[in-house]
Design a protein around this motif. Sequence first.
Motif, PDB file in Angstrom:
ATOM      1  N   ALA A   1      37.849  -6.951 -45.930  1.00 23.66           N
ATOM      2  CA  ALA A   1      38.336  -7.198 -47.292  1.00 23.66           C
ATOM      3  C   ALA A   1      37.179  -7.218 -48.274  1.00 23.66           C
ATOM      4  CB  ALA A   1      39.074  -8.534 -47.347  1.00 23.66           C
ATOM      5  N   LEU A   2      37.453  -6.722 -49.437  1.00 18.73           N
ATOM      6  CA  LEU A   2      36.487  -6.853 -50.533  1.00 18.73           C
ATOM      7  C   LEU A   2      36.903  -8.032 -51.396  1.00 18.73           C
ATOM      8  CD1 LEU A   2      35.713  -3.873 -49.802  1.00 18.73           C
ATOM      9  CD2 LEU A   2      35.148  -3.644 -52.221  1.00 18.73           C
ATOM     10  N   PRO A   3      35.946  -8.578 -52.126  1.00 14.92           N
ATOM     11  CA  PRO A   3      36.331  -9.618 -53.084  1.00 14.92           C
ATOM     12  C   PRO A   3      37.323  -9.045 -54.089  1.00 14.92           C
ATOM     13  CG  PRO A   3      33.930  -9.403 -52.930  1.00 14.92           C
ATOM     14  CD  PRO A   3      34.510  -8.275 -52.154  1.00 14.92           C
ATOM     15  N   SER A   4      38.128  -9.928 -54.662  1.00 11.96           N
ATOM     16  CA  SER A   4      39.006  -9.468 -55.735  1.00 11.96           C
ATOM     17  C   SER A   4      38.115  -9.009 -56.886  1.00 11.96           C
ATOM     18  CB  SER A   4      39.911 -10.608 -56.201  1.00 11.96           C
ATOM     19  OG  SER A   4      39.123 -11.583 -56.877  1.00 11.96           O
ATOM     20  N   THR A   5      38.693  -8.195 -57.745  1.00 17.92           N
ATOM     21  CA  THR A   5      37.903  -7.692 -58.884  1.00 17.92           C
ATOM     22  C   THR A   5      37.456  -8.867 -59.747  1.00 17.92           C
ATOM     23  OG1 THR A   5      39.976  -7.304 -60.085  1.00 17.92           O
ATOM     24  CG2 THR A   5      38.968  -5.430 -58.943  1.00 17.92           C
ATOM     25  N   ARG A   6      38.326  -9.867 -59.894  1.00 16.20           N
ATOM     26  CA  ARG A   6      37.948 -10.994 -60.752  1.00 16.20           C
ATOM     27  C   ARG A   6      36.794 -11.766 -60.137  1.00 16.20           C
ATOM     28  NH1 ARG A   6      42.195 -15.310 -61.287  1.00 16.20           N
ATOM     29  NH2 ARG A   6      43.519 -13.457 -61.267  1.00 16.20           N
ATOM     30  N   ALA A   7      36.865 -11.933 -58.813  1.00 16.57           N
ATOM     31  CA  ALA A   7      35.814 -12.708 -58.147  1.00 16.57           C
ATOM     32  C   ALA A   7      34.474 -11.995 -58.221  1.00 16.57           C
ATOM     33  CB  ALA A   7      36.206 -12.955 -56.689  1.00 16.57           C
ATOM     34  N   LEU A   8      34.517 -10.732 -57.944  1.00 13.86           N
ATOM     35  CA  LEU A   8      33.247 -10.006 -57.945  1.00 13.86           C
ATOM     36  C   LEU A   8      32.661  -9.918 -59.361  1.00 13.86           C
ATOM     37  CD1 LEU A   8      31.163  -8.616 -56.208  1.00 13.86           C
ATOM     38  CD2 LEU A   8      32.427  -6.473 -56.444  1.00 13.86           C
ATOM     39  N   ALA A   9      33.571  -9.732 -60.332  1.00  8.14           N
ATOM     40  CA  ALA A   9      33.096  -9.670 -61.720  1.00  8.14           C
ATOM     41  C   ALA A   9      32.418 -10.978 -62.104  1.00  8.14           C
ATOM     42  CB  ALA A   9      34.273  -9.369 -62.641  1.00  8.14           C
ATOM     43  N   ALA A  10      33.033 -12.059 -61.702  1.00  9.62           N
ATOM     44  CA  ALA A  10      32.441 -13.365 -62.019  1.00  9.62           C
ATOM     45  C   ALA A  10      31.097 -13.526 -61.318  1.00  9.62           C
ATOM     46  CB  ALA A  10      33.401 -14.478 -61.590  1.00  9.62           C
ATOM     47  N   GLU A  11      31.076 -13.108 -60.062  1.00  5.41           N
ATOM     48  CA  GLU A  11      29.841 -13.254 -59.278  1.00  5.41           C
ATOM     49  C   GLU A  11      28.683 -12.472 -59.890  1.00  5.41           C
ATOM     50  OE1 GLU A  11      29.392 -14.396 -55.805  1.00  5.41           O
ATOM     51  OE2 GLU A  11      28.276 -12.811 -54.787  1.00  5.41           O
ATOM     52  N   LEU A  12      28.986 -11.259 -60.332  1.00  3.75           N
ATOM     53  CA  LEU A  12      27.916 -10.383 -60.837  1.00  3.75           C
ATOM     54  C   LEU A  12      27.664 -10.583 -62.319  1.00  3.75           C
ATOM     55  CD1 LEU A  12      28.898  -7.038 -59.065  1.00  3.75           C
ATOM     56  CD2 LEU A  12      26.999  -8.546 -58.459  1.00  3.75           C
ATOM     57  N   GLY A  13      28.601 -11.271 -62.996  1.00  5.20           N
ATOM     58  CA  GLY A  13      28.445 -11.383 -64.437  1.00  5.20           C
ATOM     59  C   GLY A  13      28.847 -10.112 -65.162  1.00  5.20           C
ATOM     60  N   TYR A  14      29.725  -9.322 -64.539  1.00  9.62           N
ATOM     61  CA  TYR A  14      30.192  -8.096 -65.183  1.00  9.62           C
ATOM     62  C   TYR A  14      31.596  -8.324 -65.735  1.00  9.62           C
ATOM     63  CZ  TYR A  14      26.484  -5.463 -62.683  1.00  9.62           C
ATOM     64  OH  TYR A  14      25.300  -4.991 -62.212  1.00  9.62           O
ATOM     65  N   SER A  15      32.069  -7.373 -66.545  1.00  2.00           N
ATOM     66  CA  SER A  15      33.454  -7.436 -66.987  1.00  2.00           C
ATOM     67  C   SER A  15      34.343  -7.030 -65.816  1.00  2.00           C
ATOM     68  CB  SER A  15      33.681  -6.473 -68.157  1.00  2.00           C
ATOM     69  OG  SER A  15      33.771  -5.154 -67.668  1.00  2.00           O
ATOM     70  N   ARG A  16      35.585  -7.525 -65.855  1.00  2.00           N
ATOM     71  CA  ARG A  16      36.509  -7.180 -64.781  1.00  2.00           C
ATOM     72  C   ARG A  16      36.808  -5.686 -64.787  1.00  2.00           C
ATOM     73  NH1 ARG A  16      42.396  -9.857 -63.453  1.00  2.00           N
ATOM     74  NH2 ARG A  16      42.520  -9.070 -61.313  1.00  2.00           N
ATOM     75  N   GLY A  17      36.845  -5.115 -66.001  1.00  2.00           N
ATOM     76  CA  GLY A  17      37.124  -3.669 -66.107  1.00  2.00           C
ATOM     77  C   GLY A  17      36.082  -2.827 -65.384  1.00  2.00           C
ATOM     78  N   THR A  18      34.837  -3.278 -65.466  1.00  2.00           N
ATOM     79  CA  THR A  18      33.773  -2.546 -64.771  1.00  2.00           C
ATOM     80  C   THR A  18      34.017  -2.536 -63.277  1.00  2.00           C
ATOM     81  OG1 THR A  18      32.136  -3.070 -66.475  1.00  2.00           O
ATOM     82  CG2 THR A  18      31.294  -2.513 -64.300  1.00  2.00           C
ATOM     83  N   VAL A  19      34.336  -3.708 -62.723  1.00  2.00           N
ATOM     84  CA  VAL A  19      34.540  -3.786 -61.269  1.00  2.00           C
ATOM     85  C   VAL A  19      35.779  -2.990 -60.865  1.00  2.00           C
ATOM     86  CG1 VAL A  19      34.909  -5.332 -59.325  1.00  2.00           C
ATOM     87  CG2 VAL A  19      33.396  -6.026 -61.188  1.00  2.00           C
ATOM     88  N   THR A  20      36.835  -3.107 -61.684  1.00  2.00           N
ATOM     89  CA  THR A  20      38.065  -2.362 -61.376  1.00  2.00           C
ATOM     90  C   THR A  20      37.790  -0.866 -61.352  1.00  2.00           C
ATOM     91  OG1 THR A  20      39.391  -4.091 -62.425  1.00  2.00           O
ATOM     92  CG2 THR A  20      40.441  -1.942 -62.098  1.00  2.00           C
TER      93      THR A  20
END
Lengths: 460, 460
Positions: free
Chosen positions: A43-62
């Motif tokens: 499993a990968l982190p959810s887009t929201r989780a990874l975005a928060a972790e990296l400090g990126y926008s959710r749109g970027t991760v999506t």
Amino acid sequence: MPEDWSSSVDLHLAVDAAGGRRAGLERALRAAIAAGRLAPGGALPSTRALAAELGYSRGTVTAAYDQLTAEGHLVTVPGSGTRVATAAAPASAPALPDAPGEPAHDLRPGRPDLSAFPTAAWLRSTRRVLASAPPGAHALGDPRGRPELRAALAGYLGRARGVRADPARIVITSGYAQALGLVAAVLRDAGTSAIAMEEPGHFFHRAIVGRAGLGVVPLPVDGEGARPEGLDRAGAAVLTPAHQYPSGATLRPDRRRAFAAWARDTGALIVEDDYDGEFRYDRQPVGALQGMAPDHVAYGGTASKTLAPALRLAWLVLPAHLVEPFAEAKLLADAHTQSLAQLVLADLIGGHAYDRHVRASRLRYRRRRDLLVETLRARAPHVRVQGVAAGLHALVLLPPGGPDEDEIMDRAASRDLALMPLRAHWHDPADRPQGFIIGYSTPLASAYKPALDALCAVLA
Amino acid sequence: MPEDWSSSVDLHLAVDAAGGRRAGLERALRAAIAAGRLAPGGALPSTRALAAELGYSRGTVTAAYDQLTAEGHLVTVPGSGTRVATAAAPASAPALPDAPGEPAHDLRPGRPDLSAFPTAAWLRSTRRVLASAPPGAHALGDPRGRPELRAALAGYLGRARGVRADPARIVITSGYAQALGLVAAVLRDAGTSAIAMEEPGHFFHRAIVGRAGLGVVPLPVDGEGARPEGLDRAGAAVLTPAHQYPSGATLRPDRRRAFAAWARDTGALIVEDDYDGEFRYDRQPVGALQGMAPDHVAYGGTASKTLAPALRLAWLVLPAHLVEPFAEAKLLADAHTQSLAQLVLADLIGGHAYDRHVRASRLRYRRRRDLLVETLRARAPHVRVQGVAAGLHALVLLPPGGPDEDEIMDRAASRDLALMPLRAHWHDPADRPQGFIIGYSTPLASAYKPALDALCAVLA
């Protein structure tokens, strides 16, 4: 619903965002999958989780997840979020070693002094060609090659080698090896089953002909070249009439006529390999055999010995009836030989720079030939030297009873001297004369005398 | 004893002595023999007679006769002087016509705008390479090609196409055509009898594979690329996943995984033909299928669409177990792809000029793509246009009931507009959709709008 943080907590994504965050994240995800750090099915982190972790926008991760999904690395499983696609980890690829480095001394035949490559002339011609060539010169044209080069060669070969060359019957090939392979394929398609080849002769060329599905009939060779014997078992023959490879003999005139007569009487094809025909030292170059029977001889020439082997520039002047099948085979092999080099050579020939370079080379290699003969006469008088009247190599024969090829190869290896033994050139090596084919053109200018020293040391 | 003057009295020897009397006389004699003016078996004047006639020294004439005798054109018959050797007159060679001239408008696919070839960058890199390359760069090296280019490509392909490329597993080939032919030969040698190829698909590639002795199993294609059907009858498959040729579809992700799974499960090989993968207009380029299964995919790329087809520069990234047999086949085909061009491309990649050129090209062709779509929508709304999201060509489908391919080809011919019909791309053309593959990259810059005008005129 709590996200599964585990993989993102452990996941080290070293994101190089220099080229943009999304691109960097994609690269990092691919790398992690490739290295197995994101396991198949994992499993990968959810887009929201990874975005928060990296400090990126959710749109970027999506967007990054979407891209990797489109590439097939990730799958979205309903109710399960995003997972790594199931795929076996790639096998570690055994790294094949790169070619070994150059030896300290190299007297193997097959190339000219590469430090004498006419760099300035080549560059001048390249500039001229790029400035003046029509855009169509960058397109694949007639598989026979650029008309500019075929016309230049027709004139040059007629003048310099006595070849009867009509531009329409010339095909430019990516080296003589390709020309020979394609001729063999065309012959085989037309029903030929065996081709006569000189013995001793070039083993690489036998391999090419064998791969095309033709059998090889050995042609005996003596001090006056190949003997026209045993030809009834072959539908074609490959000859090196100007300077037999490797013995160095020049094909005697009555034998030339006999080979030509055989070809005419039986409809057989002679392939004339004129690999170093421009280099003749003691008198004027002997004209091509093709001039006697242009309907029965395919004349092959090359820039490998006059310019450089890595240019892959060679040409075949064909009997009229073979042009179409050969051009068809060429088309299906690699479509066309590289155009730019063809146009540059045409320009060098047209501006006479090619002739000047060949003349200067002839002088340079004559001096090397002279030094080789003197040096061996003085320091290794027990060996016999043949084939020095022409070409870029000589045959040095070992006296029976002395050290054999294997012993000399061992001595040479310990001195980092590369030599080509005669052994592999026999179709059947049992009980044959032993010796070395000395490529006196090969060493760079300053390396020639040291190479001769090494040679005398191992022969003594 | 009186000499036989008859032949010398009638003999017109137009001797051009500009390059020396002896050489000029030899040329004149050869020409006279070739033209039949000195008939086979016919007597030549004595050396004394001819010398007197021409005003030359006897030694000059004797030397010329000796040379032609060594070449086999003349024979000395004891008691009869010198005669022309007996040989049949050569058949007049039918001159094959050179390739026809360029059409006024060319919308056939297969090449970029050749007037956009980066001449200045190529020349700069050529100068740099010639100045700094070691002399060994002019020699034939590892058949896989120059290590400089393999290393540069490993980085570039990883970065730009998501290809898992280890330099040791890259082989530089003389065009993709050669790569495909060699892979087919290697597969056949290993026991494969049939290869699956997309339908519609490149007819030239089917011919190459057929010549290597493999059968072809058609792979159906729809709007989402090739369908993984009928694969059990094949030991390999050739795919164009980024931009199906000719339909333009992008291979759907789950099909990518299915093809990769088939290859892994059966040990089959996928050949990925990524001929225009750098050109994607509406979003980021889709990464290579090879990234998912590097042990089962041979990834093929080329400089034909980014630079020029006539450079004959292409590359194949191979599964580890295929590198050695493929390199062996390459060695026997043409030994090595031309080194200079390899080093120049490596320099262009290393200095980022290649990337810059590709980016500029992408922009240029996106504009052309936009103009094509708008123009057809406005002036030929009845045709369907596909495959415009990427690449350098689009597929224009003709509506049933209207003019067919033959009629449009006739109209096009009368306007000197060259088009590529869909017809020949079907393995079996009966009862198939009809259309044209429009290569919008082909016309030179100023020729694009006129070509579109001609296209609309013939489609209307």
